[in-house]
Scaffold this motif. Structure first.
Motif, mmCIF file in Angstrom:
data_model
loop_
_atom_site.group_PDB
_atom_site.id
_atom_site.type_symbol
_atom_site.label_atom_id
_atom_site.label_comp_id
_atom_site.label_asym_id
_atom_site.label_seq_id
_atom_site.Cartn_x
_atom_site.Cartn_y
_atom_site.Cartn_z
ATOM 1 N N UNK A 130 5.254 -7.249 1.895
ATOM 2 C CA UNK A 130 6.791 -7.216 0.903
ATOM 3 C C UNK A 130 6.289 -6.861 -0.381
ATOM 4 N N UNK A 131 7.149 -5.944 -1.152
ATOM 5 C CA UNK A 131 7.389 -5.251 -2.426
ATOM 6 C C UNK A 131 5.908 -5.878 -3.164
ATOM 7 N N UNK A 132 6.511 -7.054 -3.375
ATOM 8 C CA UNK A 132 6.000 -7.683 -4.834
ATOM 9 C C UNK A 132 4.552 -8.435 -4.087
ATOM 10 N N UNK A 133 4.403 -8.492 -3.063
ATOM 11 C CA UNK A 133 2.770 -8.894 -2.888
ATOM 12 C C UNK A 133 1.262 -9.079 -3.446
ATOM 13 N N UNK A 134 1.557 -7.408 -3.799
ATOM 14 C CA UNK A 134 0.379 -7.197 -4.652
ATOM 15 C C UNK A 134 0.535 -7.827 -5.796
ATOM 16 N N UNK A 135 1.074 -8.423 -6.787
ATOM 17 C CA UNK A 135 1.792 -8.579 -7.777
ATOM 18 C C UNK A 135 0.904 -10.198 -7.838
ATOM 19 N N UNK A 136 0.072 -10.273 -8.334
ATOM 20 C CA UNK A 136 -0.070 -12.271 -8.750
ATOM 21 C C UNK A 136 -1.438 -12.441 -8.601
ATOM 22 N N UNK A 137 -1.728 -11.368 -7.141
ATOM 23 C CA UNK A 137 -2.767 -11.076 -6.783
ATOM 24 C C UNK A 137 -4.177 -10.725 -7.285
ATOM 25 N N UNK A 162 -2.122 -11.311 6.764
ATOM 26 C CA UNK A 162 -0.963 -10.952 6.486
ATOM 27 C C UNK A 162 0.363 -11.438 7.428
ATOM 28 N N UNK A 163 1.264 -11.948 6.720
ATOM 29 C CA UNK A 163 2.434 -13.404 6.689
ATOM 30 C C UNK A 163 3.518 -12.252 6.701
ATOM 31 N N UNK A 164 4.956 -12.376 7.586
ATOM 32 C CA UNK A 164 6.399 -12.149 7.100
ATOM 33 C C UNK A 164 6.183 -10.680 7.566
ATOM 34 N N UNK A 165 5.778 -9.941 8.520
ATOM 35 C CA UNK A 165 5.636 -9.066 8.616
ATOM 36 C C UNK A 165 6.973 -7.997 9.102
ATOM 37 N N UNK A 166 7.617 -7.371 8.969
ATOM 38 C CA UNK A 166 9.332 -6.635 9.532
ATOM 39 C C UNK A 166 9.380 -5.758 9.385
ATOM 40 N N UNK A 167 8.818 -5.441 11.185
ATOM 41 C CA UNK A 167 8.616 -4.217 11.435
ATOM 42 C C UNK A 167 9.668 -3.266 11.394
ATOM 43 N N UNK A 168 10.707 -3.448 10.746
ATOM 44 C CA UNK A 168 11.819 -2.562 11.317
ATOM 45 C C UNK A 168 11.763 -1.740 9.263
ATOM 46 N N UNK A 169 10.652 -2.246 8.778
ATOM 47 C CA UNK A 169 10.677 -1.560 7.380
ATOM 48 C C UNK A 169 10.333 -0.733 7.462
ATOM 49 N N UNK A 170 9.709 0.440 7.009
ATOM 50 C CA UNK A 170 8.457 0.819 6.046
ATOM 51 C C UNK A 170 7.352 0.192 4.605
ATOM 52 N N UNK A 171 7.891 -0.124 4.173
ATOM 53 C CA UNK A 171 7.611 -0.682 3.376
ATOM 54 C C UNK A 171 6.351 -1.949 3.913
ATOM 55 N N UNK A 172 6.624 -2.413 5.099
ATOM 56 C CA UNK A 172 6.148 -3.622 5.534
ATOM 57 C C UNK A 172 4.775 -2.948 5.904
ATOM 58 N N UNK A 173 5.090 -1.939 6.183
ATOM 59 C CA UNK A 173 3.622 -0.623 7.436
ATOM 60 C C UNK A 173 3.047 -0.202 5.944
ATOM 61 N N UNK A 174 3.979 -0.143 4.807
ATOM 62 C CA UNK A 174 2.870 0.225 3.263
ATOM 63 C C UNK A 174 1.844 -1.053 2.905
#
Length: 274
Positions: free
Chosen positions: A167-174, A199-211
Motif C-alpha cells: 500500500x501507499x505508505x508501505x515503505x514509510x517507517x521501514x 509482501x502482504x495485503x496485495x490487491x491485484x486490481x491496483x497499479x499501486x500494489x505492483x509499484x
C-alpha cells in the motif's frame, strides 16, 4: 489439522525469527500464526512466542491467555520456564505457543529498571530451554512499536522477518525499523540479519500494489519471498473464530498463499548456510 504426506525439510539449524514492523495493520500477527501453522502442518515443530500485549497470536492459535495463565510475562521476569508457559495449539500437536496476557502491557515499564533488560528473552530462550520443546522454528510476534519488547525479540533472534503491506505508505517507517535493527546489530546482537521480507495485503486490481511490489523487490532483492499474500476476507475473519486461516478455510486463496510462503521459508532454511 492433518499433517500431509510430503513434509517440508527441516532447517540446517533451529531458526529463531522475529516478526517485526512497528507500523500496525501490516499483517504481522496474521503472518506469524499462518506461517507457523503451515510449517507445523508439514511436519515441523514450531514455537510461537506472543510478545504483543494484545495477545492476538494466542487467540488465533487457540491457546488460553486469560490473566493469571503462565505467559511470556512470567518468562521475561524469570518466574517460569519457557516449557512451563508453552501450550500446545488446538490446531496441531506440532504447534506450540507461549501466550501473552494483559499483564504484558506493563512489562515495558517494569523492564526498564531490570539488569540486562534488553536480553531477558534471550536468556529465557537458551539452548537448554529450547531443547525441552525442541522446535525447528521459533517465531516471535512483536508489538507494533520499537520499544523494549521488540528490542528483546531482536536480541533473542538470529533473523528478522518483515511483513510489508502493498500500500501507499508501505515503505514509510521501514527506514526507521532498519535503523533500529542496525543499532541492535552493532550493540546487542551481531548475528541478527533481515533474512525474509513478505509482501502482504496485495490487491491485484491496483497499479499501486505492483509499484510497491517492484520497489520492495528492487530494494531488497532475494530477501523478498516470491509468494505474495493477497488481501483476503477469509484471512481477516479467521482470528475472530480463534483460528488461523489454514484451519478456518484451508482452500481459500489466503491459506494457499501462506502455505506457499511457508514452503519458501522451509526450503530456504534447509539450504546449507554458506
Amino acid at each position: 489439522m492433518k499433517h500431509p504426506e510430503a513434509p517440508f525439510p527441516r532447517p540446517t539449524h533451529r531458526r529463531v525469527m522475529t516478526v517485526a514492523n512497528q507500523k500496525g495493520g501490516v499483517g504481522k500477527t496474521t503472518s506469524t500464526v499462518n506461517l507457523a501453522a503451515a510449517l507445523a502442518m508439514h511436519g515441523l515443530r514450531v514455537l510461537v512466542i506472543d510478545l504483543d500485549p494484545q495477545g492476538n497470536a494466542s487467540t488465533a492459535l487457540g491457546v488460553d491467555h486469560r490473566s493469571g495463565t503462565p505467559s511470556v510475562y512470567e518468562v521475561l521476569l524469570g518466574e517460569v520456564t519457557l516449557a512451563d508457559a508453552a501450550q500446545t495449539s488446538d490446531q496441531s500437536d506440532l504447534l506450540f505457543c507461549v501466550p501473552a496476557t494483559i499483564d504484558l502491557a506493563g512489562a515495558e515499564i517494569e523492564l526498564v529498571s531490570m539488569a540486562g533488560r534488553e536480553s531477558r528473552l534471550k536468556e529465557a530462550l537458551s539452548d537448554e530451554a529450547l531443547d525441552q520443546l525442541n522446535p525447528d522454528y521459533v517465531f516471535i510476534d512483536c508489538p507494533p512499536s520499537l520499544g523494549l519488547l521488540t528490542v528483546n525479540a531482536m536480541v533473542a533472534a538470529q533473523e528478522v522477518l518483515i511483513p510489508i503491506q502493498c500500500e501507499y505508505y508501505a515503505l514509510e517507517g521501514l527506514s526507521q525499523l532498519l535503523r533500529n535493527i542496525e543499532l541492535v546489530q552493532s550493540h546487542l546482537n551481531r548475528a541478527l540479519t533481515v533474512s525474509t521480507i513478505l509482501l502482504t495485503m496485495y490487491d491485484g486490481r491496483t497499479k499501486l500494489a505492483d509499484q510497491v511490489t517492484s520497489e520492495v523487490r528492487h530494494h531488497f532483492g532475494d530477501t523478498v519471498l516470491k509468494t505474495v499474500i493477497p488481501r483476503s476476507v477469509k484471512v481477516s475473519e479467521a482470528p475472530g473464530y480463534g483460528q488461523t486461516v489454514l484451519a478456518y478455510d484451508p482452500g481459500s486463496r489466503g491459506a494457499m498463499s501462506y502455505l506457499d510462503a511457508a514452503r519458501e521459508v522451509a526450503f530456504r532454511g534447509a539450504e546449507v548456510q554458506q
